[in-house]
Design a protein around this motif. Structure first.
Motif, mmCIF file in Angstrom:
data_model
loop_
_atom_site.group_PDB
_atom_site.id
_atom_site.type_symbol
_atom_site.label_atom_id
_atom_site.label_comp_id
_atom_site.label_asym_id
_atom_site.label_seq_id
_atom_site.Cartn_x
_atom_site.Cartn_y
_atom_site.Cartn_z
ATOM 1 N N LEU A 34 2.423 -0.800 6.584
ATOM 2 C CA LEU A 34 3.142 -1.601 5.595
ATOM 3 C C LEU A 34 2.891 -3.089 5.830
ATOM 4 N N LEU A 35 2.930 -3.511 7.090
ATOM 5 C CA LEU A 35 2.693 -4.915 7.405
ATOM 6 C C LEU A 35 1.257 -5.332 7.089
ATOM 7 N N LYS A 36 0.306 -4.449 7.341
ATOM 8 C CA LYS A 36 -1.084 -4.746 6.976
ATOM 9 C C LYS A 36 -1.215 -4.935 5.470
ATOM 10 N N LEU A 37 -0.565 -4.083 4.710
ATOM 11 C CA LEU A 37 -0.610 -4.179 3.253
ATOM 12 C C LEU A 37 0.018 -5.486 2.786
ATOM 13 N N LYS A 38 1.158 -5.841 3.366
ATOM 14 C CA LYS A 38 1.828 -7.087 2.982
ATOM 15 C C LYS A 38 0.969 -8.305 3.317
ATOM 16 N N SER A 39 0.350 -8.308 4.502
ATOM 17 C CA SER A 39 -0.492 -9.453 4.870
ATOM 18 C C SER A 39 -1.706 -9.553 3.948
ATOM 19 N N GLU A 40 -2.262 -8.420 3.553
ATOM 20 C CA GLU A 40 -3.397 -8.427 2.626
ATOM 21 C C GLU A 40 -2.985 -9.000 1.267
ATOM 22 N N ILE A 41 -1.811 -8.619 0.811
ATOM 23 C CA ILE A 41 -1.307 -9.149 -0.466
ATOM 24 C C ILE A 41 -1.080 -10.655 -0.364
#
Length: 119
Positions: free
Chosen positions: A84-91
């Motif tokens: 989830l954190l990887k996805l948020k940082s990518e966004i």
């Protein structure tokens, strides 16, 4: 005709009585749906068979198994959180890139307008 009789011919088995079988579907469903756990005791160690795996119930192995189970659960939770954190940082990086590109375009337009005003 053999003198001593035929030794190799098996005798017919007697017909079984039909009194001991399950007569209604309700009893059959109870037997099928009943959750049975197989337990095994070897000396001081007790194990039970659950979901296709032998699980220790007593002794040092049981405490290790329980702690390993908790750790596996925690690892799964942390992996989900990490994803989830990887996805948020990518966004966030995508948003930052978009905003930076828009600001560069606006700066170029301002410089262009300044040049036009000077002329």
């Amino acid at each position: 005709m053999p003198i001593f009789g035929n030794k190799f011919s098996p005798k017919k088995t007697p017909i079984r009585k039909a009194g001991n079988h399950i007569s209604n579907d309700d009893n059959l469903e109870e037997l099928v749906l009943e959750n049975r756990v197989v337990s095994l005791q070897l000396g001081k160690h007790i194990m039970k068979f659950e979901d296709g795996v032998w699980i220790p119930e007593s002794g040092k192995d049981a405490s290790l198994h329980k702690s390993n189970k908790k750790l596996r659960k925690r690892i799964g939770e942390l992996e989900e959180e990490n994803n989830l954190l990887k996805l948020k940082s990518e966004i966030l990086l995508n948003l930052l890139t978009q905003t930076t590109a828009e600001s560069h375009l606006q700066q170029r337009e301002l410089e262009k307008f300044k040049k036009d005003l000077k002329k």
